[in-house]
Design a protein around this motif. Structure first.
Motif, PDB file in Angstrom:
ATOM      1  N   VAL A  59       0.851  -1.188   0.000  1.00 46.29           N
ATOM      2  CA  VAL A  59       0.000   0.000   0.000  1.00 46.29           C
ATOM      3  C   VAL A  59       0.888   1.241   0.000  1.00 46.29           C
ATOM      4  CG1 VAL A  59      -1.929  -1.114   1.192  1.00 46.29           C
ATOM      5  CG2 VAL A  59      -0.125  -0.012   2.528  1.00 46.29           C
ATOM      6  N   LYS A  60       0.245   2.398  -0.173  1.00 39.76           N
ATOM      7  CA  LYS A  60       0.963   3.669  -0.115  1.00 39.76           C
ATOM      8  C   LYS A  60       0.471   4.484   1.069  1.00 39.76           C
ATOM      9  CE  LYS A  60       3.648   4.239  -3.909  1.00 39.76           C
ATOM     10  NZ  LYS A  60       5.049   4.705  -3.878  1.00 39.76           N
ATOM     11  N   VAL A  61       1.396   5.162   1.737  1.00 37.61           N
ATOM     12  CA  VAL A  61       1.067   6.111   2.802  1.00 37.61           C
ATOM     13  C   VAL A  61       1.442   7.505   2.309  1.00 37.61           C
ATOM     14  CG1 VAL A  61       1.615   6.880   5.146  1.00 37.61           C
ATOM     15  CG2 VAL A  61       1.353   4.439   4.653  1.00 37.61           C
ATOM     16  N   TYR A  62       0.495   8.444   2.456  1.00 40.26           N
ATOM     17  CA  TYR A  62       0.683   9.800   1.933  1.00 40.26           C
ATOM     18  C   TYR A  62       0.778  10.816   3.066  1.00 40.26           C
ATOM     19  CZ  TYR A  62      -0.577   7.817  -2.583  1.00 40.26           C
ATOM     20  OH  TYR A  62      -0.596   7.063  -3.732  1.00 40.26           O
ATOM     21  N   PRO A  63       1.567  11.876   2.874  1.00 34.10           N
ATOM     22  CA  PRO A  63       1.686  12.909   3.911  1.00 34.10           C
ATOM     23  C   PRO A  63       0.345  13.571   4.212  1.00 34.10           C
ATOM     24  CG  PRO A  63       3.398  13.171   2.233  1.00 34.10           C
ATOM     25  CD  PRO A  63       2.423  12.160   1.702  1.00 34.10           C
ATOM     26  N   ALA A  64       0.217  14.074   5.448  1.00 36.99           N
ATOM     27  CA  ALA A  64      -0.979  14.827   5.824  1.00 36.99           C
ATOM     28  C   ALA A  64      -1.050  16.105   4.999  1.00 36.99           C
ATOM     29  CB  ALA A  64      -0.933  15.165   7.312  1.00 36.99           C
ATOM     30  N   LYS A  65      -2.263  16.516   4.658  1.00 37.69           N
ATOM     31  CA  LYS A  65      -2.444  17.699   3.820  1.00 37.69           C
ATOM     32  C   LYS A  65      -2.564  18.983   4.628  1.00 37.69           C
ATOM     33  CE  LYS A  65      -4.583  15.231  -0.045  1.00 37.69           C
ATOM     34  NZ  LYS A  65      -5.778  15.126  -0.932  1.00 37.69           N
ATOM     35  N   GLU A  66      -2.975  18.864   5.903  1.00 35.43           N
ATOM     36  CA  GLU A  66      -3.154  20.047   6.722  1.00 35.43           C
ATOM     37  C   GLU A  66      -2.683  19.797   8.142  1.00 35.43           C
ATOM     38  OE1 GLU A  66      -7.017  21.946   6.534  1.00 35.43           O
ATOM     39  OE2 GLU A  66      -7.468  20.924   4.648  1.00 35.43           O
ATOM     40  N   ASN A  92      18.750   9.936  16.261  1.00 34.67           N
ATOM     41  CA  ASN A  92      19.797   8.986  15.861  1.00 34.67           C
ATOM     42  C   ASN A  92      19.240   7.884  14.971  1.00 34.67           C
ATOM     43  OD1 ASN A  92      18.383   7.772  17.958  1.00 34.67           O
ATOM     44  ND2 ASN A  92      20.202   7.008  19.020  1.00 34.67           N
ATOM     45  N   GLN A  93      17.960   7.506  15.153  1.00 31.35           N
ATOM     46  CA  GLN A  93      17.347   6.519  14.270  1.00 31.35           C
ATOM     47  C   GLN A  93      17.114   7.087  12.873  1.00 31.35           C
ATOM     48  OE1 GLN A  93      16.780   3.247  15.187  1.00 31.35           O
ATOM     49  NE2 GLN A  93      17.966   3.896  16.967  1.00 31.35           N
ATOM     50  N   LEU A  94      16.696   8.350  12.819  1.00 32.98           N
ATOM     51  CA  LEU A  94      16.517   9.003  11.512  1.00 32.98           C
ATOM     52  C   LEU A  94      17.842   9.099  10.768  1.00 32.98           C
ATOM     53  CD1 LEU A  94      14.058  11.941  12.295  1.00 32.98           C
ATOM     54  CD2 LEU A  94      13.563   9.862  10.999  1.00 32.98           C
ATOM     55  N   ILE A 222       8.652   5.980   8.094  1.00 32.42           N
ATOM     56  CA  ILE A 222       7.524   6.788   7.643  1.00 32.42           C
ATOM     57  C   ILE A 222       7.799   8.266   7.888  1.00 32.42           C
ATOM     58  CG2 ILE A 222       5.096   7.330   8.091  1.00 32.42           C
ATOM     59  CD1 ILE A 222       4.650   4.346   8.595  1.00 32.42           C
ATOM     60  N   ASP A 223       8.323   8.596   9.058  1.00 32.36           N
ATOM     61  CA  ASP A 223       8.635   9.989   9.369  1.00 32.36           C
ATOM     62  C   ASP A 223       9.684  10.537   8.403  1.00 32.36           C
ATOM     63  OD1 ASP A 223       8.440  12.214  11.636  1.00 32.36           O
ATOM     64  OD2 ASP A 223      10.560  11.980  11.147  1.00 32.36           O
ATOM     65  N   TYR A 224      10.679   9.736   8.108  1.00 29.63           N
ATOM     66  CA  TYR A 224      11.733  10.165   7.179  1.00 29.63           C
ATOM     67  C   TYR A 224      11.150  10.500   5.808  1.00 29.63           C
ATOM     68  CZ  TYR A 224      15.779   9.722   4.045  1.00 29.63           C
ATOM     69  OH  TYR A 224      16.729   9.947   3.086  1.00 29.63           O
ATOM     70  N   ALA A 225      10.250   9.649   5.330  1.00 31.75           N
ATOM     71  CA  ALA A 225       9.655   9.875   4.008  1.00 31.75           C
ATOM     72  C   ALA A 225       8.700  11.061   4.013  1.00 31.75           C
ATOM     73  CB  ALA A 225       8.928   8.616   3.537  1.00 31.75           C
ATOM     74  N   LEU A 226       7.767  11.073   4.960  1.00 29.84           N
ATOM     75  CA  LEU A 226       6.703  12.076   4.940  1.00 29.84           C
ATOM     76  C   LEU A 226       7.187  13.453   5.361  1.00 29.84           C
ATOM     77  CD1 LEU A 226       3.631  10.141   6.411  1.00 29.84           C
ATOM     78  CD2 LEU A 226       4.585  10.095   4.098  1.00 29.84           C
ATOM     79  N   GLU A 227       8.057  13.502   6.375  1.00 28.90           N
ATOM     80  CA  GLU A 227       8.460  14.782   6.947  1.00 28.90           C
ATOM     81  C   GLU A 227       9.741  15.338   6.340  1.00 28.90           C
ATOM     82  OE1 GLU A 227       6.871  16.686   9.182  1.00 28.90           O
ATOM     83  OE2 GLU A 227       5.179  15.318   9.225  1.00 28.90           O
ATOM     84  N   HIS A 228      10.670  14.482   5.982  1.00 31.32           N
ATOM     85  CA  HIS A 228      11.971  14.959   5.502  1.00 31.32           C
ATOM     86  C   HIS A 228      12.077  14.937   3.981  1.00 31.32           C
ATOM     87  CE1 HIS A 228      13.695  15.121   9.601  1.00 31.32           C
ATOM     88  NE2 HIS A 228      12.861  14.114   9.812  1.00 31.32           N
ATOM     89  N   LEU A 229      11.476  13.930   3.353  1.00 33.41           N
ATOM     90  CA  LEU A 229      11.471  13.886   1.885  1.00 33.41           C
ATOM     91  C   LEU A 229      10.192  14.477   1.304  1.00 33.41           C
ATOM     92  CD1 LEU A 229      12.819  10.246   1.267  1.00 33.41           C
ATOM     93  CD2 LEU A 229      14.130  12.388   1.398  1.00 33.41           C
ATOM     94  N   ASN A 230       9.147  14.591   2.142  1.00 34.24           N
ATOM     95  CA  ASN A 230       7.820  15.021   1.684  1.00 34.24           C
ATOM     96  C   ASN A 230       7.349  14.160   0.520  1.00 34.24           C
ATOM     97  OD1 ASN A 230       5.488  16.599   1.834  1.00 34.24           O
ATOM     98  ND2 ASN A 230       6.227  18.023   0.270  1.00 34.24           N
ATOM     99  N   GLU A 231       7.528  12.852   0.679  1.00 33.27           N
ATOM    100  CA  GLU A 231       7.170  11.881  -0.352  1.00 33.27           C
ATOM    101  C   GLU A 231       6.301  10.781   0.270  1.00 33.27           C
ATOM    102  OE1 GLU A 231       7.905  11.622  -3.561  1.00 33.27           O
ATOM    103  OE2 GLU A 231       9.376  13.221  -3.862  1.00 33.27           O
ATOM    104  N   PRO A 232       5.434  10.165  -0.525  1.00 39.06           N
ATOM    105  CA  PRO A 232       4.719   8.968  -0.034  1.00 39.06           C
ATOM    106  C   PRO A 232       5.716   7.843   0.213  1.00 39.06           C
ATOM    107  CG  PRO A 232       3.745   9.829  -2.056  1.00 39.06           C
ATOM    108  CD  PRO A 232       5.055  10.517  -1.899  1.00 39.06           C
ATOM    109  N   ILE A 233       5.302   6.854   0.966  1.00 46.26           N
ATOM    110  CA  ILE A 233       6.151   5.700   1.222  1.00 46.26           C
ATOM    111  C   ILE A 233       5.344   4.423   1.012  1.00 46.26           C
ATOM    112  CG2 ILE A 233       5.672   5.797   3.720  1.00 46.26           C
ATOM    113  CD1 ILE A 233       8.528   4.680   4.153  1.00 46.26           C
TER     114      ILE A 233
END
Length: 311
Positions: A59-66, A92-94, A222-233
């Motif tokens: 499946v795909k997880v998408y960043p929050a829109k608001e 340190n995990q990120l 998930i945090d790395y993708a959504l918050e730092h890359l601003n990409e779905p995962i």
């Protein structure tokens, strides 16, 4: 970028990471079926496998829109909010994930686009695995927004926990009798559920079964993708199979945001009034029994963050 972040990231980037092999999706999910609960047994004292009868899909997880909204998971054509029991993100995990992602990029692979597992060697550190985040679908009966504990306990029918004297206790009974916490002391009547369980409310207007998509493993990815890359995962969705639901997750599904950001688990000691943490489903004497043991699957992806004893 904070100075401590830069120094830590630079020191890790200097290490050699080598991709060893790809674990195809079908092989990976077959391996998942060997994962065991750390403290859940059948009547014969054999460990229960949470994913033995599960089904898996990508499946795909998408960043929050608001602000204030949750990330969403797309299953088929439907989008649903994503829940997480883990409110804390460790820097340190990120850093580890970012460093592995940079190494994978040289082989045209990215952490947020994995549709399989990878095995990699980190020089002087060892061999590890990276897999897509795992999200479990659970359906809980709500009564005016509260989880119906009498119905929830039935999902543990024919499952047992052990006490310190190796006695098996049927947890679907809910109230355990003479539960030994060491070789001498016993609790006469122990409620399996955490004392805060009756307080958690998901909305007074909800009076039926509700689906919850809960991050089981991979919050930092998930945090790395959504918050730092601003990409779905890409993630792996785990569901019950043939009308057999998954065994309830060990912690309550909670809103994804806000998160607490710390440099490491150790840094929590600097904040004595930091009170955000998982809200466990089971009492303090049982709360780790529903944690997963990845060792039988041969995957080096996760570990317990405490030394709580599990019988």
């Amino acid at each position: 970028m904070p100075l401590h972040f830069y120094i830590l990231k630079q020191s890790m980037a200097g290490r050699l990471i080598e991709l060893k092999r790809i674990i195809p999706f079908d092989e990976l999910t077959e391996v998942f079926k060997r994962i065991e609960f750390r403290g859940l047994y059948n009547k014969d004292g054999e460990k229960i496998k949470p994913y033995k009868k599960a089904q898996f899909s990508l499946v795909k997880v998408y960043p929050a829109k608001e602000l204030g909204h949750s990330p969403t998971i797309k299953t088929g054509s439907v989008y649903a909010p994503l829940f997480s029991p883990q409110p804390t993100i460790y820097l340190n995990q990120l850093n580890i994930i970012s460093t592995v992602d940079e190494a994978l990029a040289k082989d045209n692979k990215r952490v947020h686009k994995l549709q399989y597992g990878i095995e990699y060697d980190w020089k002087d550190r060892g061999t590890f695995h990276m897999i897509p985040p795992i999200i479990e679908k659970h359906s809980y009966e709500l009564n005016k927004g509260f989880i119906d504990l009498n119905k929830l306990k039935k999902l543990f029918n024919n499952f047992y926990v052990k006490d310190a004297n190796d006695n098996l206790h049927h947890i679907a009974d809910r109230y355990l009798k003479d539960f030994y916490i060491d070789e001498v002391s016993a609790i006469k009547h122990l409620d399996i559920f955490h004392s805060n369980t009756p307080l958690i409310n998901y909305g007074l207007q909800y009076n039926k079964k509700q689906d919850f998509y809960i991050v089981c493993d991979g919050m930092h990815r998930i945090d790395y993708a959504l918050e730092h890359l601003n990409e779905p995962i890409t993630a792996i969705l785990v569901e019950g199979k043939n009308a057999s639901p998954l065994i309830p997750y060990y912690a309550f599904p909670m809103p994804f945001y806000p998160t607490t950001r710390l440099s490491s688990k150790q840094s929590e000691k600097m904040y004595p009034r930091l009170e955000r943490d998982k809200i466990h489903l089971f009492s303090d004497f049982l709360k780790k029994t529903l944690h997963y043991d990845w060792a039988p699957a041969g995957l080096i992806v996760s570990k317990l963050r405490s030394n709580a004893e599990i019988f």
